[in-house]
Design an enzyme around this catalytic site. Structure first.
Site, PDB file in Angstrom:
ATOM      1  CG  ASP A   8      -8.584 -13.076  37.041  1.00  0.00           C
ATOM      2  OD1 ASP A   8      -9.290 -13.278  36.045  1.00  0.00           O
ATOM      3  OD2 ASP A   8      -8.105 -11.959  37.314  1.00  0.00           O
ATOM      4  N   GLY A   9      -7.869 -15.511  35.030  1.00  0.00           N
ATOM      5  CA  GLY A   9      -6.893 -15.635  33.947  1.00  0.00           C
ATOM      6  C   GLY A   9      -7.246 -16.676  32.893  1.00  0.00           C
ATOM      7  CG  ASN A  10     -10.195 -19.585  33.702  1.00  0.00           C
ATOM      8  OD1 ASN A  10      -9.150 -19.938  34.205  1.00  0.00           O
ATOM      9  ND2 ASN A  10     -11.370 -19.787  34.272  1.00  0.00           N
ATOM     10  N   GLY A  11      -9.489 -16.503  30.509  1.00  0.00           N
ATOM     11  CA  GLY A  11      -9.673 -15.873  29.203  1.00  0.00           C
ATOM     12  C   GLY A  11      -8.335 -15.579  28.550  1.00  0.00           C
ATOM     13  NE  ARG A  12      -6.003 -11.874  32.014  1.00  0.00           N
ATOM     14  CZ  ARG A  12      -5.731 -11.526  33.258  1.00  0.00           C
ATOM     15  NH1 ARG A  12      -4.590 -10.933  33.524  1.00  0.00           N
ATOM     16  NH2 ARG A  12      -6.592 -11.766  34.211  1.00  0.00           N
ATOM     17  CD1 TRP A  13      -3.247 -20.958  30.396  1.00  0.00           C
ATOM     18  CD2 TRP A  13      -4.947 -21.711  29.125  1.00  0.00           C
ATOM     19  NE1 TRP A  13      -2.969 -22.250  30.052  1.00  0.00           N
ATOM     20  CE2 TRP A  13      -3.995 -22.740  29.276  1.00  0.00           C
ATOM     21  CE3 TRP A  13      -6.093 -21.962  28.379  1.00  0.00           C
ATOM     22  CZ2 TRP A  13      -4.155 -24.002  28.705  1.00  0.00           C
ATOM     23  CZ3 TRP A  13      -6.260 -23.212  27.799  1.00  0.00           C
ATOM     24  CH2 TRP A  13      -5.303 -24.214  27.964  1.00  0.00           C
ATOM     25  CB  SER A  45     -18.552 -12.214  40.383  1.00  0.00           C
ATOM     26  OG  SER A  45     -18.615 -11.502  39.164  1.00  0.00           O
ATOM     27  CG  ASN A  55     -18.161 -13.248  36.464  1.00  0.00           C
ATOM     28  OD1 ASN A  55     -17.761 -14.087  37.278  1.00  0.00           O
ATOM     29  ND2 ASN A  55     -17.365 -12.261  36.047  1.00  0.00           N
ATOM     30  CD1 TRP A  56     -25.339 -12.229  37.115  1.00  0.00           C
ATOM     31  CD2 TRP A  56     -25.838 -13.817  35.619  1.00  0.00           C
ATOM     32  NE1 TRP A  56     -25.766 -13.343  37.808  1.00  0.00           N
ATOM     33  CE2 TRP A  56     -26.082 -14.323  36.911  1.00  0.00           C
ATOM     34  CE3 TRP A  56     -26.073 -14.647  34.519  1.00  0.00           C
ATOM     35  CZ2 TRP A  56     -26.554 -15.611  37.139  1.00  0.00           C
ATOM     36  CZ3 TRP A  56     -26.538 -15.930  34.744  1.00  0.00           C
ATOM     37  CH2 TRP A  56     -26.782 -16.402  36.034  1.00  0.00           C
ATOM     38  NE  ARG A  87     -16.511 -12.493  32.805  1.00  0.00           N
ATOM     39  CZ  ARG A  87     -15.265 -12.914  32.938  1.00  0.00           C
ATOM     40  NH1 ARG A  87     -14.854 -13.952  32.268  1.00  0.00           N
ATOM     41  NH2 ARG A  87     -14.433 -12.297  33.738  1.00  0.00           N
TER      42      ARG A  87
HETATM   43  C1  FPP Z   1     -12.099 -15.582  35.669  1.00  0.00           C
HETATM   44  O1  FPP Z   1     -11.181 -15.617  34.571  1.00  0.00           O
HETATM   45  C2  FPP Z   1     -12.862 -16.815  35.702  1.00  0.00           C
HETATM   46  C3  FPP Z   1     -14.217 -16.912  35.714  1.00  0.00           C
HETATM   47  C4  FPP Z   1     -15.091 -15.725  35.703  1.00  0.00           C
HETATM   48  C5  FPP Z   1     -14.902 -18.231  35.702  1.00  0.00           C
HETATM   49  C6  FPP Z   1     -14.289 -19.295  36.558  1.00  0.00           C
HETATM   50  C7  FPP Z   1     -14.943 -20.580  36.237  1.00  0.00           C
HETATM   51  C8  FPP Z   1     -14.335 -21.790  36.182  1.00  0.00           C
HETATM   52  C9  FPP Z   1     -12.916 -21.994  36.541  1.00  0.00           C
HETATM   53  C10 FPP Z   1     -15.075 -23.023  35.708  1.00  0.00           C
HETATM   54  C11 FPP Z   1     -16.388 -23.360  36.350  1.00  0.00           C
HETATM   55  C12 FPP Z   1     -16.364 -23.571  37.791  1.00  0.00           C
HETATM   56  C13 FPP Z   1     -16.463 -24.750  38.470  1.00  0.00           C
HETATM   57  C14 FPP Z   1     -16.585 -24.682  39.940  1.00  0.00           C
HETATM   58  C15 FPP Z   1     -16.426 -26.084  37.828  1.00  0.00           C
HETATM   59  P1  FPP Z   1     -11.395 -14.608  33.364  1.00  0.00           P
HETATM   60  O2  FPP Z   1     -12.272 -15.245  32.358  1.00  0.00           O
HETATM   61  O3  FPP Z   1     -11.904 -13.299  33.874  1.00  0.00           O
HETATM   62  O4  FPP Z   1      -9.942 -14.454  32.798  1.00  0.00           O
HETATM   63  P2  FPP Z   1      -9.353 -13.177  32.066  1.00  0.00           P
HETATM   64  O5  FPP Z   1      -9.238 -12.102  33.092  1.00  0.00           O
HETATM   65  O6  FPP Z   1      -8.026 -13.665  31.583  1.00  0.00           O
HETATM   66  O7  FPP Z   1     -10.280 -12.831  30.940  1.00  0.00           O
END
Ligand code: FPP
Length: 241
Positions: A18-23, A63, A66-67, A69
């Protein structure tokens, strides 16, 4: 660190990436760029966990929720997942030499035919490996997983193959995506959130949780060590005293 630096290692670790979006937002980048960095972290931590001797590790990649999004973000995640599958196929001999068994857990409905084909191929080609079990949850939901298990049990009862009184915890477990794999000992969730988000609900009945404010793209091997050190100190009683 090496595996021998720990007095006890969890058999099964679950990771919510978790946290890719905020990063990405913090850097003025698109959410997809956050997922690109997250996918790099996934590769590093997956490899490190295997080197330490963790036998089972499950990463939450996508998940069933997640669809919802934006379509562009969903496409970006699926694309990154596809890149990983192709890379795993290209590096098959290397992965087999490390004893890595790949499994993909979740509902295949909704996933493209091309990705499903690659997932089946990789599962088949690594099915005889047992040193490291690397599971990726894709289109996964814990409630949906339990619902499928119940449907399959009900069908067997209806067909006269199973009596309701013979249904045990093991009957249910055997029908989960994780099959014969051990329950989750340690669940890791970075990015400051403290919830389970429909991940491995049944399998985490007695899991120890480890949270951190670090965002997934910034998560390093040292954070993983920290989680393992915290786990080492926990006193697991499983309902006893
Ligand atoms: C949650 O962070 C992350 C996801 C829903 C996607 C995770 C996917 C990957 C790391 C890449 C693809 C996977 C593989 C196995 C290569 P978020 O986007 O909800 O973060 P946020 O809460 O900061 O918005």
């Amino acid at each position: 660190m090496t595996g021998s630096d720990f007095t006890v290692l969890p058999r099964h670790v679950a990771v919510i990436m978790d946290g890719n979006g905020r990063w990405a937002k913090q850097r003025g980048l698109s959410r997809s760029e956050g997922h690109i960095e997250g996918a790099k972290t996934f590769r590093r931590i997956g490899e490190y966990a295997g080197d330490l001797g963790i036998k089972h590790i499950t990463f939450y990649a996508f998940s069933t929720e997640n669809w919802a999004r934006p379509q562009q973000e969903v496409a970006a995640i699926m694309h990154l997942f596809g890149d990983y599958l192709n890379e795993a196929y290209d590096r098959l001999e290397e992965n087999r030499a490390k004893g890595i068994r790949l499994r993909f857990i979740g509902d295949r409905n909704g996933i493209s035919k091309e990705l499903c084909g690659l997932m089946d191929t990789l599962e088949g080609l690594t099915a005889d490996m047992d040193k490291v079990n690397l599971n990726i949850a894709i289109n996964y939901g814990g409630q949906q997983e339990i619902t499928h298990a119940v449907q399959s049990i009900a069908a067997d009862v209806k067909a006269g193959l199973l009596r309701p009184e013979d249904i045990t915890k093991e009957t249910i477990e055997a029908r989960l995506y994780t099959g014969e794999q051990p329950p989750v000992d340690l669940m890791i969730r970075p990015s400051g959130e403290q919830r389970i988000s429909n991940f491995l609900l049944w399998q985490s009945a007695y899991a120890e949780f480890w949270y951190s404010d670090v965002l997934w793209p910034d998560f390093t091997e040292r954070h993983f060590d920290e989680a393992l050190k915290a786990y080492e100190k926990r006193n697991r009683r499983f309902g006893g005293i």
